[in-house]
Structure formats: C-alpha cells, structure tokens
Design a protein around this motif. Structure first.
Motif, PDB file in Angstrom:
ATOM      1  N   ALA A  79       0.810  -1.221   0.000  1.00  0.00           N
ATOM      2  CA  ALA A  79       0.000   0.000   0.000  1.00  0.00           C
ATOM      3  C   ALA A  79       0.843   1.270   0.000  1.00  0.00           C
ATOM      4  N   SER A  80       2.020   1.215   0.592  1.00  0.00           N
ATOM      5  CA  SER A  80       2.856   2.421   0.666  1.00  0.00           C
ATOM      6  C   SER A  80       3.412   2.833  -0.696  1.00  0.00           C
ATOM      7  N   LYS A  81       3.317   1.951  -1.693  1.00  0.00           N
ATOM      8  CA  LYS A  81       3.847   2.244  -3.027  1.00  0.00           C
ATOM      9  C   LYS A  81       2.792   2.766  -3.996  1.00  0.00           C
ATOM     10  N   VAL A  82       1.516   2.701  -3.600  1.00  0.00           N
ATOM     11  CA  VAL A  82       0.437   2.918  -4.563  1.00  0.00           C
ATOM     12  C   VAL A  82      -0.178   4.314  -4.462  1.00  0.00           C
ATOM     13  N   ILE A  83      -0.494   4.863  -5.632  1.00  0.00           N
ATOM     14  CA  ILE A  83      -1.306   6.074  -5.748  1.00  0.00           C
ATOM     15  C   ILE A  83      -2.455   5.726  -6.686  1.00  0.00           C
ATOM     16  N   LEU A  84      -3.676   5.892  -6.207  1.00  0.00           N
ATOM     17  CA  LEU A  84      -4.861   5.620  -7.013  1.00  0.00           C
ATOM     18  C   LEU A  84      -5.451   6.939  -7.499  1.00  0.00           C
ATOM     19  N   LEU A  85      -5.727   7.010  -8.803  1.00  0.00           N
ATOM     20  CA  LEU A  85      -6.393   8.180  -9.369  1.00  0.00           C
ATOM     21  C   LEU A  85      -7.873   7.868  -9.527  1.00  0.00           C
ATOM     22  N   THR A  86      -8.719   8.816  -9.175  1.00  0.00           N
ATOM     23  CA  THR A  86     -10.144   8.632  -9.435  1.00  0.00           C
ATOM     24  C   THR A  86     -10.447   9.026 -10.878  1.00  0.00           C
ATOM     25  N   THR A  87     -11.665   8.760 -11.287  1.00  0.00           N
ATOM     26  CA  THR A  87     -12.133   9.247 -12.576  1.00  0.00           C
ATOM     27  C   THR A  87     -12.133  10.769 -12.562  1.00  0.00           C
ATOM     28  N   GLY A  88     -12.037  11.347 -13.747  1.00  0.00           N
ATOM     29  CA  GLY A  88     -12.001  12.806 -13.854  1.00  0.00           C
ATOM     30  C   GLY A  88     -13.284  13.381 -14.431  1.00  0.00           C
ATOM     31  N   TYR A  89     -13.251  14.657 -14.622  1.00  0.00           N
ATOM     32  CA  TYR A  89     -14.353  15.424 -15.199  1.00  0.00           C
ATOM     33  C   TYR A  89     -14.384  15.229 -16.711  1.00  0.00           C
ATOM     34  N   ILE A  90     -15.585  15.202 -17.288  1.00  0.00           N
ATOM     35  CA  ILE A  90     -15.775  15.093 -18.740  1.00  0.00           C
ATOM     36  C   ILE A  90     -16.487  16.345 -19.231  1.00  0.00           C
ATOM     37  N   ASN A  91     -16.056  16.882 -20.371  1.00  0.00           N
ATOM     38  CA  ASN A  91     -16.779  17.977 -21.019  1.00  0.00           C
ATOM     39  C   ASN A  91     -17.924  17.337 -21.803  1.00  0.00           C
ATOM     40  N   THR A  92     -19.117  17.331 -21.222  1.00  0.00           N
ATOM     41  CA  THR A  92     -20.251  16.633 -21.822  1.00  0.00           C
ATOM     42  C   THR A  92     -20.836  17.368 -23.026  1.00  0.00           C
ATOM     43  N   GLU A  93     -20.395  18.607 -23.265  1.00  0.00           N
ATOM     44  CA  GLU A  93     -20.813  19.281 -24.500  1.00  0.00           C
ATOM     45  C   GLU A  93     -20.114  18.655 -25.697  1.00  0.00           C
ATOM     46  N   ILE A  94     -18.891  18.136 -25.478  1.00  0.00           N
ATOM     47  CA  ILE A  94     -18.131  17.482 -26.550  1.00  0.00           C
ATOM     48  C   ILE A  94     -18.384  15.978 -26.523  1.00  0.00           C
ATOM     49  N   MET A  95     -18.233  15.371 -25.351  1.00  0.00           N
ATOM     50  CA  MET A  95     -18.477  13.925 -25.195  1.00  0.00           C
ATOM     51  C   MET A  95     -19.883  13.780 -24.612  1.00  0.00           C
ATOM     52  N   THR A  96     -20.863  13.778 -25.514  1.00  0.00           N
ATOM     53  CA  THR A  96     -22.259  13.808 -25.067  1.00  0.00           C
ATOM     54  C   THR A  96     -22.689  12.514 -24.377  1.00  0.00           C
ATOM     55  N   ALA A  97     -21.969  11.423 -24.583  1.00  0.00           N
ATOM     56  CA  ALA A  97     -22.289  10.163 -23.893  1.00  0.00           C
ATOM     57  C   ALA A  97     -21.799  10.187 -22.443  1.00  0.00           C
TER      58      ALA A  97
END
Length: 193
Positions: free
Chosen positions: A102-120
């Motif tokens: 665990a001391s070696k790991v960095i977890l990234l969460t999901t990020g923000y999406i520009n839904t005007e461009i990626m409408t899905a």
C-alpha cells in the motif's frame, strides 16, 4: 534507477489529439526533478479503452514491473461505456490495490468530462466512480488523488480537458495531473525519511 509504473487506461498513455504521447510521463519526471528527486524512469502500462475488469486481468504485468511506485487509474471506461457497475468496479480496484504494498500505490479517481463534446459522458456517474475509488483506497490504506475534485474546484474545468474528445486532459490538464502525482510521490519519499 527507480521506477514509477503507470498502470491504467488511456489517461496514463498521455493521449493527445487521439494519439498516445509521453506528455504525462515527461511532466511527472520534470516535476520530480524540480523537487530534487531526480533519477526516475517510467514504465508505461496504460492501455486505451480498458475497464477495471481488463486491468484486473493483466494486473500481473504491473506487479512484475516491480515499481518503486505504482500509479493506478481505471474507471472512466467503466462509467462511460457502462462496462462495469460501480460495485464491480470497486471490487476490481480493491483486488488490484491488494496486489501491491500500500505504501507504493497512488490511485487516481475518474475525472471530469466535457459533456458538450463527449455527449455520452455523465459527470454524476463519473463522481459515483470517483467516490467508490476513494472509499476503496481508504479501506485498503493507499493514497488517492481525487482527480474529479481537483478538476472541478476551478471555475473553468473545461480548460483541463481536450477539445478533441472532451475526455482526455489538455496540455494544462496533463501538467496539472503530473504535478499532483509528483507531489504524492514526494510526500511518500519524505515519509520514508
């Protein structure tokens, strides 16, 4: 030479205008060097389009790379393509995290999406996956970077996302992400003494 393993989906491949690049890797190395932590190389194990199930199926690649640090990022394809419900995603992430110290790991969460461009895209769903990742990280005891939060605390989060697809970070977004990852690695190094 010390190694940082980037294990995840296309976010960690540095996609710019539809093509993979070294932009994220370069920013991480540059940031660490500027903070007086030179001598790192990156092992890039990101694959485009992968869900957390795909990542879990190849977790041994990341384990066998024997990184001094491992950055893990999955969830956007689970959310965007609805490949895995949030609970399955959480189980997959937990199993991945338990494959490492665990001391070696960095977890990234999901990020923000520009839904005007990626409408899905659906930012409420992205937030659900980000929250699940944070819960699992806390349970397992690993560092987490809440990418969704970091991107949306600014008044113009679209500046962090490419106009090309509305999902992947822009140049500013990759620079920001590289700085966040480097900062977490620095904190881990300082904690080690």
């Amino acid at each position: 030479m010390k190694k940082i393993v980037l294990f995840g989906d296309s976010l960690l491949t540095g996609v710019m205008n539809g093509e993979t690049s070294d932009i994220l890797a370069t920013y991480i190395i540059d940031e660490l060097t500027e903070m007086d932590f030179p001598g790192y190389r990156l092992v890039k194990l990101g694959k485009r389009g992968e869900s957390s199930s795909d990542g879990l199926a190849r977790i041994n690649e990341a384990v066998e790379a024997e990184g001094d640090f491992v950055v893990i990022s999955f969830g956007t394809n689970d959310s965007l393509k609805q490949k895995n419900p949030v609970d399955v995603f959480g189980d997959n992430i937990e199993e991945m995290l338990e494959s490492f110290d665990a001391s070696k790991v960095i977890l990234l969460t999901t990020g923000y999406i520009n839904t005007e461009i990626m409408t899905a895209g659906n930012n409420e769903r992205q937030q659900l996956y980000a929250e699940k990742a944070k819960q699992i990280a806390e349970k397992v005891g690993v560092n987490v970077i809440d990418l969704y939060h970091h991107m949306t605390v600014y008044p113009k989060p679209n500046e962090f996302v490419q106009k090309f697809d509305g999902i992947h970070p822009s140049e500013e977004g990759y620079h920001f992400l590289g700085a966040l990852i480097a900062r977490d690695i620095k904190e881990k190094l300082l904690a080690e003494g």
